[in-house]
Write an enzyme that holds these catalytic residues in place. Structure first.
Site: not given
Length: 437
Positions: A95, A319
């Site tokens: 991404g 994350d």
């Protein structure tokens, strides 16, 4: 080729000093921003995971000369200008690659197409298409998803109030703004997302300013030339997170992690672990290539307590949330995680995948629309005792989370498609084998 890993609970502690992989976010940006210097630079401690190599191959296709001096040292020569690609630019699973490259490419005088694998092709791209289009970029997509077709447009500076705190959105806009001749570009965020792009642009001498305004976090950039400089990438705290959590929950463990990036926009995990009363200490702090760095000592932490994680915590540990959920199962009491709805837009829907896979071990987790409610070890969690077969959904962090859960599982465990770990942590298994000795 599909790769499965079989493992089960440890009978010995994790011990030793290790160096974790180079920072993935910085490695991407070192190439992309470094290419905008239009000079020759050396990038030391570069991550050779699949995601970063996707960025590297795209820049080579755009005419940059890139060679490895050794496994983790890159020489980048960006010459004078990018050249039109002769084929689609494949971003793989990354991404960061597709969103940041969109910001770079929308200022070029040629047409290009950014594509990705099956997982990346499901991720939302409207969040960058909208602001870049406001700047005058010409982008076409597959109903807001990849592939992205980018044509030459005349860019103008804008002020953009982002509805979410996203380093990838902010970075795409800043990379376009850096190349915009008509006015300055400003991005405003509700919370401060990771700021490696701003720091690296400052390091290379850009016309950039950060500020706060009406409770928002802002950054303004103008068209400017960058100065070629050699750059050193610090260790990745998002990779270190798996070792940190493993050490804190495996009995009698004691590990020192060397050369870890301690950028305040990335240290939410450390703050949460301290809040949970984990045994954690920061050592030997320094500044490298405009980034804080230091060593982290983690020890087994049997007295951790649950806590609340929400609001401004989330952009600083987004994350790390999969492994934080596992950590919470080993703390006393209840941990609640809120305001993390963007987990649904990662490599997998991480609210669903984390819940589904950790429940296989016996964890007590309730998913919510924007997070989790996790019951700790005083409510029946603790050492897991179920045979489990973990699926990773093309998501490296789910695969690594499953491996750490297996370290405290008393029955055999199998993690399928473990090759996805290669996107961010190529030597993951070797590090753990060394810590088990």
């Amino acid at each position: 080729m599909r790769k499965s890993v079989a493992t089960q609970g440890l009978s010995t502690p994790l011990k030793g000093e290790i160096i974790t992989p180079p920072d993935k976010s910085m490695s991407h940006r070192s190439l992309i921003i470094g290419s905008l210097t239009k000079g020759k630079i050396k990038i030391s401690n570069f991550l050779t995971g699949a995601d970063c190599l996707a960025t590297l191959e795209i820049l080579k296709e755009l005419g940059c000369e890139i060679e490895f001096l050794d496994k983790n040292t890159v020489i980048l020569n960006a010459k004078n200008a990018y050249t039109a690609p002769k084929k689609e630019l494949y971003c793989g699973n990354s991404g960061t690659t597709i969103r940041l490259m969109a910001g770079l490419l929308c200022a070029q005088n040629f047409k290009s197409t950014l594509s990705g694998d099956i997982s990346l092709s499901k991720r939302p791209m409207k969040r960058i298409i909208a602001p870049l289009s406001l700047m005058g970029a010409k982008l076409k997509s597959n109903e807001g998803k990849a592939p992205l077709v980018i044509e030459q447009g005349e860019l103008n500076g804008i002020e953009y109030k982002s509805p979410i705190a996203s380093a990838q959105v902010k970075s795409a806009i800043l990379l376009a703004g850096l190349q915009t001749p008509n006015g300055k570009t400003t991005v405003l965020e509700p919370s401060l997302s990771r700021n490696h792009t701003e720091r690296m642009l400052q390091f290379f001498g850009s016309d950039i300013e950060t500020f706060t305004k009406d409770g928002l976090f802002g950054v303004t950039i103008g068209q400017s030339s960058l100065i070629p400089k050699d750059l050193n990438v610090v260790g990745d705290i998002s990779s270190a997170a798996f070792i940190m959590v493993a050490t804190s929950i495996v009995k009698n463990s004691d590990v020192i992690l060397k050369n870890i990036g301690l950028n305040p926009t990335r240290t939410g995990l450390i703050d949460v672990m301290k809040r949970m009363k984990a045994n954690i200490n920061i050592l030997n702090c320094d500044l490298v290539s405009n980034e804080e760095v230091g060593d982290i000592r983690i020890q087994y932490s049997p007295d951790m307590e649950g806590c609340k994680i929400s609001g401004n915590d989330i952009p600083r540990l987004i994350d790390e949330l999969p492994i934080i959920v596992l950590l919470a199962t080993q703390a006393k009491g209840t941990t609640t995680i809120k305001d993390a709805g963007d987990l649904k837009n990662k490599e997998s829907d991480r609210i669903a995948s984390v819940t589904r896979e950790l429940r296989k071990f016996g964890a007590k987790i309730e998913p919510t629309d924007d997070g989790f409610i996790i019951e700790g070890k005083n409510s029946g969690n603790g050492l897991f005792n179920k045979e489990a077969e973990v699926e990773c959904y093309h998501d490296h962090r789910i695969a690594m989370m499953g491996y750490i859960a297996a370290l405290i599982n008393q029955k055999p465990c199998k993690i399928n498609d473990f090759e996805w770990v290669e996107t961010s942590f190529p030597n993951f298994l070797n590090i753990f084998e060394n810590l088990k000795k």
